[in-house]
Design an enzyme around this catalytic site. Structure first.
Site, mmCIF file in Angstrom:
data_model
loop_
_atom_site.group_PDB
_atom_site.id
_atom_site.type_symbol
_atom_site.label_atom_id
_atom_site.label_comp_id
_atom_site.label_asym_id
_atom_site.label_seq_id
_atom_site.Cartn_x
_atom_site.Cartn_y
_atom_site.Cartn_z
ATOM 1 N N SER A 1 100.198 -40.310 -17.472
ATOM 2 C CA SER A 1 99.333 -41.423 -17.860
ATOM 3 C C SER A 1 98.409 -41.105 -19.029
ATOM 4 O O SER A 1 97.824 -42.022 -19.607
ATOM 5 C CB SER A 1 98.482 -41.850 -16.660
ATOM 6 O OG SER A 1 99.344 -42.276 -15.630
ATOM 7 N N HIS B 1 98.184 -54.371 -8.966
ATOM 8 C CA HIS B 1 96.820 -54.594 -9.430
ATOM 9 C C HIS B 1 96.518 -56.058 -9.701
ATOM 10 O O HIS B 1 95.424 -56.420 -10.100
ATOM 11 C CB HIS B 1 96.569 -53.803 -10.723
ATOM 12 C CG HIS B 1 96.523 -52.313 -10.517
ATOM 13 N ND1 HIS B 1 97.642 -51.521 -10.644
ATOM 14 C CD2 HIS B 1 95.505 -51.501 -10.178
ATOM 15 C CE1 HIS B 1 97.317 -50.253 -10.393
ATOM 16 N NE2 HIS B 1 96.012 -50.217 -10.095
ATOM 17 N N CYS C 1 96.885 -48.595 -14.344
ATOM 18 C CA CYS C 1 97.972 -49.454 -13.868
ATOM 19 C C CYS C 1 99.221 -49.188 -14.706
ATOM 20 O O CYS C 1 99.164 -49.169 -15.934
ATOM 21 C CB CYS C 1 97.581 -50.914 -13.980
ATOM 22 S SG CYS C 1 98.962 -52.033 -13.747
#
Lengths: 379, 646
Positions: free
Chosen positions: B327, B370, B383
């Site tokens: 991420s 989400h 997310c």
């Protein structure tokens, strides 16, 4: 038409010429060369390769050439003198020009089996040409200024070319070889005295001017002269080698350390131990007796040549024999003076002993000319 | 021209007369030469023989002192220590076996040491000195000197050997020196006579290797007179060589040691970049190795241990290791999309917990999804579905371009042994290298830093530095050489809209400081020291559908080498950032739990230039941190004492 051609009928012909060869000189050359083979075997650490074997082969070839040249009538060689000198000067110019442009720093011409240095060749052809010149020139004109200037130019031109290579040793040999022929031909004493006086005067002036307002050379040029004259000034360079050479030579003593027992030369203290410095190995291993023995052999060759020249009524033959003898003498005298620390290191090999094919072949051909003069002298 | 008989007779007499004169002169000169030979070989023979036998002149090389390596504060990282060693010259020793037997009685030396020296002697010329053993004590040296008459050819010498006072802490960066080998000689075209000295030490890895030409210096010479036994009689003269140049690194040794200690027990890499100069303040890789082991000649056991350790101590993970950035790559995807204008900053994307692309289901880390989420929230909560969507709009080629602008997929020119290039894949790469066409699924994987994307911790730190400053920051390892400052690594402004960069920074700030940020547990509470960052957790292998069905999604249930890599990138302070820190913990689990706390501790250590006050930490953490600080301080002092020489 010289004296000789008129008296050709007294000259031996055909196979009978062999009897009239200067056999003592041949024997002496063989003896000196054999000493060379022994030393080359020793400096290679007791091995025929890489130096002794090729040297023996070239010697054999040289001996054949020498006798071959000796059998050819001397008047043929006199007629060839101009051509030979011309060719060697052209070759000198060729390596001077192409040597620096086309072939890198190459100073020789490859003939396949041998690399011929034109400067090597010139040592002989110059003497030949001068001898022919004085043979042609009427005796009463020998000391005439014009007829003196001509041979001076003939000597100086190739000398300058060789000096520019730079090869100081060969230049000295050419200069003194040529001057000797002029001297023997009968050029007046006064010329030699003048040249000598001017030379000494110039050197004196150059050295005296050092440090004064009218200094003739640059400082760095003086420093180079210093190093040249006294290598001890350059302890890590030339001086180191000369010191080591003197130690090797001196430590030989009267009888030497014995064949292949030289400690100094077997360690890698000596540079060029198979070429220019081979005399030190001989002197270390065979001592004073061996060194003087070799010197005596050399001098006997000179004595036989001088005797041959003195008894030869033909002008060309006598001058040529003396010129070649002088060149040969300069070779070994300069070399021995160099390694004993009497002369600066100029790079002159020990004739017939040092490893090197071109020098040996040229010398043996030169002795062939001496043989021809001897065989064909009027009796 | 015609000559009469009278003329000929006359010339012949002249020639004969002058030939006699020349012959006489030649005899005289030859006599002179003979006299010279007589004086040298008969009269002075004894003197010359003495010179030949007893005084030989040798030229020896003087190795220059190797240049030192310092950290940015002048703390020595590589020094030269004096070292006594015993040397033998075969030709002077005579009976080598007998002399060595006597030596062993004087100084206890292992039989294999003696055997090695004998072997070495056979390979060298008889006059080359061969080192029998080094690092002798002063007592041994004294014993050798006292017994010198019985030990011909053996001398005790003092030399310089390399010492790394901080040992393993800087092992990967500084590297080590070792004796020049035949392999080295065959590989490098170097005419330096120093390389011919047996066992001459040259740099083998790291800075020691890459800056070898500067550190080595040039040789001097000395001429010495030695007697027949080889004993040095006197030194005639010497020419000093030039010592090697001193090198100062931008590294901060204390921070480096702290980072190494903080990551102890993990297999991890951490990089700290100074945002003002690009200086690499710390390049830590755990576990590490002690370079001193290699200088002294590493034992088989130590070598085996280093090689068989599954944490790979010899790998410089901080610069050499490449990992899927997970991420932490989302900033790249987002900036590429924002810059291309394919999504607005407030535009929302719906996250149901997964996205299906060409028949394959890609999961968000939060299985429930989400819901509607914008850029800011997507980065803060990390997310995945948001990025699955925007990456398809912008395309892989623009993402790869943005990655390169931010410093990924670039090999930095640093004097380290292995600097990884990493990979920001694009269509051309896959076609040229793998011979396959690019698929949309590849883009979706790449959008969250999985799939083909690879980056080293250093590259991630550079990326963060560039986002934080908006400029091309390039890492710099060498601060100065012999006092000459090297150019800094601060470059031009990035070709990215400052508005997008500002929004990215705000979101990274929220990642750490907002209650729902993923790195909430790495909070810094000291005023003016707040940190911004981004977590990353990258899968080492896919979790199979079968495993998912069995419920094996927790890392703790997997064997170590299959667990996720934990990543965290950060910069601080939020206002006027000074440092960027990237941490990768191999198979550490989640970025927020395994990597972020390490990054926070290192960051605080850097910001406070030493141990930070406890009140920089949230009050709940303070007791635990206090314990931890004590433990690390102990460890650092133990390591640094341990590797220093006795």
């Amino acid at each position: 038409m010289s004296y000789l051609t008129n008296n050709a009928k007294y000259v031996p012909t055909g196979i009978r010429k062999l009897i009239y060869l200067n056999w003592p000189v041949i024997a002496l050359i063989c003896a000196v060369s054999a000493a060379g083979f022994l030393m080359l075997y020793s400096v290679a650490g007791g091995s025929a390769s890489p130096w002794m074997e090729p040297q023996v082969k070239r010697f054999a070839l040289g001996m054949v050439l020498m006798i071959g040249v000796g059998m050819v009538p001397i008047w043929f060689w006199r007629n060839m003198a101009g051509l030979a000198f011309g060719v060697s000067v052209i070759l000198l110019l060729a390596v001077e020009f192409f040597g620096s442009v086309g072939m890198g720093a190459q100073r020789w011409i490859d003939l396949g089996f041998i690399r011929l240095q034109p400067s090597e060749l010139t040592k002989i052809t110059l003497v030949m040409f001068l001898a022919a010149y004085y043979d042609w020139l009427p005796t009463n004109k020998t000391s005439h200024p014009l007829w003196v200037a001509l041979p001076v130019v003939i000597i100086v031109f190739p000398t300058a070319l060789v000096l520019g290579q730079p090869d100081l040793g060969t230049a000295l040999l050419l200069l003194f070889g040529g001057a000797t022929v002029m001297f023997i031909a009968g050029v007046h004493w006064a010329y030699f005295a003048t040249v000598f006086a001017v030379g000494v005067g110039t050197i004196f002036a150059v050295m005296q001017s050092r440090g004064t307002a009218w200094q003739l050379l640059k400082d760095y040029q003086y420093r180079r002269i210093d190093t040249f004259l006294d290598p001890a000034n350059d302890p890590l360079g030339a001086g180191y080698h000369i010191t080591q050479a003197k130690i090797a030579l001196g430590s030989g003593g009267v009888t030497g350390r014995g064949y292949m027992q030289g400690t100094q030369s077997s360690l890698d203290f000596l540079p060029e131990k198979h070429t220019d410095f081979i005399f030190t190995t001989l002197a270390e291993e065979f001592g004073f007796i061996g060194a003087v023995g070799l010197l005596t052999l050399y001098m006997l060759i000179i004595v036989f040549c001088v005797a041959s020249a003195m008894t030869n009524k033909d002008r060309f033959s006598a001058l040529l024999t003396m010129g070649i003898a002088m060149t040969f003498f300069l070779f070994f005298a300069v070399n021995i003076a160099m390694v004993t620390g009497l002369a600066p290191v100029v790079g002159v090999p020990l004739p017939l002993v040092s490893y090197g094919g071109s020098a040996m072949l040229v010398l043996l051909v030169a002795f062939g000319l001496v043989q021809s003069a001897h065989v064909h002298k009027p009796r | 021209m015609k000559k009469g008989p009278k003329d000929i007779e006359l010339s012949s007499r002249t020639v004969s007369r002058r030939a006699l004169i020349v012959g006489a002169a030649q005899l005289a000169i030859a006599g002179g030469l003979g006299w010279r030979l007589q004086s040298m070989q008969v009269e002075q023979a004894d003197q010359f023989r003495l010179l030949a036998e007893e005084n030989r002149i040798n030229i020896r090389l003087l190795p220059p002192a190797r240049g030192l390596i310092f950290d940015r504060n002048g703390i020595p990282l590589a020094e030269n220590e004096q070292n006594y060693r015993v040397v033998i010259v075969r030709e002077e020793a005579g009976d080598v076996d007998e002399v060595l037997n006597r030596l062993v009685q004087v100084v206890p030396l292992a039989p294999e040491v003696i055997a090695r020296a004998k072997e070495e002697m056979l390979r060298r010329s008889p006059f080359v000195p061969v080192i029998i053993a080094d690092r002798l004590s002063w007592q041994d040296v004294a014993a050798i000197n006292v017994n010198a008459p019985a030990l011909p050819g053996i001398t005790a010498e003092v030399g310089l050997s390399r010492l790394y006072p901080y040992g393993a802490d800087v092992g990967h960066v500084v590297g080590y020196v070792g004796p020049v080998s035949d392999y080295d000689l065959s590989r490098i075209d170097d005419k330096d006579p120093l390389l011919q000295i047996p066992k001459f030490q040259i740099g083998k890895t790291g800075v020691e290797n890459k800056l070898e030409s500067m550190l080595r210096g040039s040789a001097g010479t000395k001429r010495i007179e030695v007697n027949a036994l080889g004993r040095v009689m006197r030194e005639l003269d010497r020419q000093e060589g030039e010592p090697g140049k001193d090198v100062q690194l931008g590294l901060d040794e204390r921070l480096q040691s702290y980072a190494q200690a903080r990551m102890d027990g993990e297999s991890a890499g951490a990089v700290v970049i100074d945002l003002e100069t690009g200086d690499l303040r710390a390049v830590a890789s755990a576990p590490s190795f002690d370079p001193n082991l290699f200088v002294r000649g590493i034992s088989v056991k130590d070598w085996t241990d280093l090689n068989e350790n599954k944490y790979r101590p010899l790998a410089a993970k901080a610069v050499q290791g490449t990992y899927p950035p997970g991420s932490t790559f989302k900033m790249v995807t987002a900036l590429a999309a924002l810059e291309a204008g394919v999504i607005g900053p407030e535009e929302t994307v719906y996250c149901p917990g997964y996205t299906t692309v060409s028949g394959t289901r890609f999961h968000c880390w939060k299985s429930g999804g989400h819901g509607n989420i914008n850029f800011h929230e997507s980065l803060k909560q990390s997310c995945d579905c948001y990025y699955y969507e925007i990456c398809q709009r912008v395309g892989i080629d623009k993402m790869a371009e943005m990655a390169r602008i931010l410093g990924l997929s670039t090999r930095y020119d640093l004097p380290l042994s292995a600097v990884a290039e990493g990979l920001a894949p694009d269509k051309a790469w896959k076609r040229d290298v793998r011979g396959e066409t690019w698929r949309v699924g590849d883009t979706v994987n790449a959008s969250i830093g999985q799939g083909y994307v690879l980056a080293s911790p250093m590259q991630l730190a550079v990326m963060t530095a560039r986002i934080a400053t908006g400029r091309y920051v390039t890492p710099r390892l060498i601060k100065s050489i012999n006092g000459v400052e090297q150019p800094t690594g601060l470059g031009d402004v990035l070709p990215i809209n400052e508005n997008w960069l500002r929004r990215t920074r705000q979101s990274m700030e929220a990642v750490v400081n907002h209650p729902r940020g993923t790195a909430r547990r790495a909070l810094i509470v000291a005023a003016g020291m707040e940190m911004a960052g981004k977590t990353g957790t990258s899968q080492v292998r896919r979790i199979t559908a079968e495993e998912r069905a069995r419920g094996v999604t927790r890392n703790e249930d997997l064997p170590w080498e299959r667990r996720d890599h934990a990543l965290f990138v950060s910069y601080a302070p939020v206002e006027n950032p000074r440092y960027a820190v990237a941490v990768v913990v191999e198979h550490g689990g989640g970025g927020s739990t395994a990597a972020a706390p390490i990054a926070r501790d290192i960051m605080l250590q850097a910001l406070y230039d030493g141990t930070p006050p406890l009140d920089a930490y949230p009050s709940a953490d303070r007791n635990r941190i206090e314990e931890q600080q004590k433990r690390i301080a102990e460890r650092i002092s133990k390591i640094n004492r341990g590797s220093a020489p006795a």
